[in-house]
Design an enzyme around this catalytic site. Sequence first.
Site, mmCIF file in Angstrom:
data_model
loop_
_atom_site.group_PDB
_atom_site.id
_atom_site.type_symbol
_atom_site.label_atom_id
_atom_site.label_comp_id
_atom_site.label_asym_id
_atom_site.label_seq_id
_atom_site.Cartn_x
_atom_site.Cartn_y
_atom_site.Cartn_z
ATOM 1 N N HIS A 36 0.881 -1.135 -0.034
ATOM 2 C CA HIS A 36 0.051 -0.059 0.146
ATOM 3 C C HIS A 36 0.854 1.373 0.090
ATOM 4 O O HIS A 36 0.433 2.334 -0.315
ATOM 5 C CB HIS A 36 -0.926 0.033 1.328
ATOM 6 C CG HIS A 36 -2.303 0.969 0.871
ATOM 7 N ND1 HIS A 36 -2.466 1.511 -0.117
ATOM 8 C CD2 HIS A 36 -3.427 0.936 1.758
ATOM 9 C CE1 HIS A 36 -3.839 2.076 0.080
ATOM 10 N NE2 HIS A 36 -4.252 1.754 1.075
ATOM 11 N N ARG A 37 2.242 1.311 0.389
ATOM 12 C CA ARG A 37 2.911 2.281 0.287
ATOM 13 C C ARG A 37 3.067 2.845 -1.407
ATOM 14 O O ARG A 37 3.456 4.001 -1.652
ATOM 15 C CB ARG A 37 4.373 2.076 0.891
ATOM 16 C CG ARG A 37 4.401 1.696 2.307
ATOM 17 C CD ARG A 37 5.809 1.231 2.861
ATOM 18 N NE ARG A 37 6.473 0.080 2.104
ATOM 19 C CZ ARG A 37 7.383 -0.501 2.211
ATOM 20 N NH1 ARG A 37 8.438 -0.118 2.929
ATOM 21 N NH2 ARG A 37 7.994 -1.495 1.447
#
Length: 341
Positions: free
Chosen positions: A314-315
């Site tokens: 998700h980064r």
Amino acid sequence: MATDGSNVFRAVPLARWRAKKEGIDLSLVKGSGPKDIILPRDIEKFKTTKSAVKTITHTKKKSASSLARKLAEKKGISLERVEGTGNRGRVMMADVIRVIEKGVIPGDGKGMFGRTLPMSQMRRVIAKRMSQSAFTAPHIYFFTDVEMDTLDKLREEVFPEFEKNFKIRISINDFLIKAVALTIREFPILNAILKGEEIVVMPEINIGLAVALEEGLIVPAIPHADRLGLGEIAQIRADLVERARTRKLKLEEIERGTFTISSLAQFDITFFTAILNPPQSGILSIGKATDHLALRDGKVISKKIARFGLSVDHRIIDGVVAATFLQSLKHRLEKATFTSL
């Protein structure tokens, strides 16, 4: 008369002697003499059958060196479960040591409870990488159901041609590798890694395929899979999987992956969440295809459905991007044609 527990098997003395010599269970032999008495010719006939071969093989003591036998007895390891590398499959001391170092003793699990098992080098690497992935990369997960009927039909249509031209049995995984690679072309961010505070989109699309070994998973990667034909992918995949199982992979073939496919379709597992293979930002999980009833034009039909899961970092990847990627892959597979792949 020959006996086995409470059962009685009638046999002439010479037949009993030959059965004992050959390690044959008389309960498996059908007699041809009066009142089904077992004759010598029945023993000879039984020896030529497949069941005889299996029975004799099972009763013979496995060949092993004295040092290997002593070490196996000391560690409580059945030699029948150890793959021998000596002449004609003879179990050597090194074979027993290899089993011990793996930390998993093949067999039915007896003697395992209460033991402390050393981690093999491969298991230590896996533990370190999975911990790094789980505690460093924030995972988010997406799932969708994919109709597999079109893909199965396409494979059946091209199977004979591929076997003739490429001398290889094309698999569903080959189609998946190609489809995933082409979909990543549309979504390059799925081919990215994080370096410090920069997102680096890798220049080649190299699709890794998880291969299960006794010690754990290893992920060799098919290089520039988006530019290869299905036949080339099948050949490279078969070679990599074979060398993975024989421990002959090169480090480069493992480290070059930019995205991973992990399939448990051969098990009764409908879906699962997969941990990212660092430093990659995406991994696709595939469960077993099962039959589902559906309505089409007012008629009840049966469809093969497999649940696909996508885990992303998700980064690097937002939810909408991941969902759109998975939706695009689903459409590509459900509308698959030979030219589209």
